[in-house]
Scaffold this active site. Sequence first.
Site, PDB file in Angstrom:
ATOM      1  N   HIS A   1      -0.063  33.969  84.391  1.00 51.18           N
ATOM      2  CA  HIS A   1       1.384  33.625  84.794  1.00 51.18           C
ATOM      3  C   HIS A   1       1.744  34.905  85.799  1.00 51.18           C
ATOM      4  CE1 HIS A   1       1.651  37.043  81.440  1.00 51.18           C
ATOM      5  NE2 HIS A   1       2.865  37.211  81.698  1.00 51.18           N
TER       6      HIS A   1
ATOM      7  N   HIS B   1       4.249  37.321  86.223  1.00 47.97           N
ATOM      8  CA  HIS B   1       4.857  38.556  86.031  1.00 47.97           C
ATOM      9  C   HIS B   1       4.173  39.420  86.889  1.00 47.97           C
ATOM     10  CE1 HIS B   1       6.972  37.232  81.833  1.00 47.97           C
ATOM     11  NE2 HIS B   1       7.778  37.132  82.916  1.00 47.97           N
TER      12      HIS B   1
ATOM     13  N   HIS C   1       6.207  31.829  77.009  1.00 50.44           N
ATOM     14  CA  HIS C   1       6.491  33.216  77.564  1.00 50.44           C
ATOM     15  C   HIS C   1       7.094  33.080  78.855  1.00 50.44           C
ATOM     16  CE1 HIS C   1       6.196  37.524  78.422  1.00 50.44           C
ATOM     17  NE2 HIS C   1       5.295  37.359  79.440  1.00 50.44           N
TER      18      HIS C   1
ATOM     19  N   HIS D   1      -2.235  42.675  76.664  1.00 46.41           N
ATOM     20  CA  HIS D   1      -1.510  43.902  76.273  1.00 46.41           C
ATOM     21  C   HIS D   1      -1.968  44.660  74.867  1.00 46.41           C
ATOM     22  CE1 HIS D   1       1.779  43.790  79.213  1.00 46.41           C
ATOM     23  NE2 HIS D   1       1.844  42.578  79.202  1.00 46.41           N
TER      24      HIS D   1
ATOM     25  N   ASP E   1      -0.042  36.805  78.287  1.00 42.21           N
ATOM     26  CA  ASP E   1       1.021  37.253  77.263  1.00 42.21           C
ATOM     27  C   ASP E   1       1.535  36.027  76.141  1.00 42.21           C
ATOM     28  OD1 ASP E   1       0.902  39.734  78.516  1.00 42.21           O
ATOM     29  OD2 ASP E   1       2.855  39.445  79.456  1.00 42.21           O
TER      30      ASP E   1
ATOM     31  N   ASP F   1       3.197  42.493  86.039  1.00 43.82           N
ATOM     32  CA  ASP F   1       2.281  43.261  85.448  1.00 43.82           C
ATOM     33  C   ASP F   1       1.122  42.581  85.200  1.00 43.82           C
ATOM     34  OD1 ASP F   1       3.874  41.735  83.383  1.00 43.82           O
ATOM     35  OD2 ASP F   1       2.693  42.951  82.045  1.00 43.82           O
ATOM     36  N   HIS F   2       0.964  41.435  85.835  1.00 41.67           N
ATOM     37  CA  HIS F   2      -0.471  40.569  85.797  1.00 41.67           C
ATOM     38  C   HIS F   2      -0.899  39.835  87.104  1.00 41.67           C
ATOM     39  CE1 HIS F   2       0.118  39.689  81.241  1.00 41.67           C
ATOM     40  NE2 HIS F   2       1.170  40.116  81.683  1.00 41.67           N
TER      41      HIS F   2
HETATM   42 FE    FE Z   1       2.705  41.205  80.432  1.00 40.51          FE
HETATM   43 ZN    ZN Z   2       4.211  38.654  80.760  1.00 36.77          ZN
END
Ligand code: FE
Ligand code: ZN
Length: 243
Positions: free
Chosen positions: A56, A58, A114, A171, A133, A60-61
């Site tokens: 996805h 985001h 998400h 995570h 996530d 942090d990905h």
């Molecule tokens: Fe994440």
């Molecule tokens: Zn995420």
Amino acid sequence: MPMEIVRIPVLSDNYVWLVHEPVSGETMVVDPAVAEPVLAEADRRRWRIGQIWNTHWHPDHTGGNAAIKAATGAIVTGPAAEAERIPTLDRTVREGDRVRLGEAEAQVLEVPAHTAGHIAYHFAEEEMLFIGDTLFAMGCGRLFEGSAAQMHANMTRLAALPAETRVYCAHEYTLSNGRFAVTAEPGNGDIAERLREVESLRASGEATVPTTIAAERATNPFMRASSVEALAALRAAKDNFRG
Ligand code: FE
Ligand code: ZN
């Protein structure tokens, strides 16, 4: 020959997964939040990263996409529904598409909730699932762009995968999830036992993922939720949980 999977902890609690298919020698990385530690780990093993797979959009990905691509020429695959939010994508995929890593093949599952276009990569033969996530050990992702109904459908679908499937989450949230899970299901001895194990692992700085579908069926309140309403109530309670 089994695939080799390396867990790279980055940022405060992200896991980037480096995946090597030994027959072809091909290597890919799932959800690189950052580039440097991933490039360093691949270098150390003399693996050349040929692909990046995103679950996805985001940051942090996907934050490491551009630098890894620049350094290696890796081809970036990610969700068609989020293509405009992941400008580094080379290839977009949808439900049912197949993505190859050397001799191995993953099938794309659309698991929105998400984020609106969240996908997962399922290696059926190898019994491995890269879930981003959407599913966490004893938990699930927050509903930023989707509904409890969508997440409930995701949980039902994932619960039906073979029990031994290893689930690679993005995570390390297990301790917080476990502390919430015991309040959600106080009578569940499997949850209580797992929380004790997780507490001791985390106390010694060890990771608690990957998990398995079997473990989640037994100890994940979100996967065990009997209805959309039950999942919605759990998600709302977890959003406000201070554990
Ligand atoms: Fe994440
Ligand atoms: Zn995420």
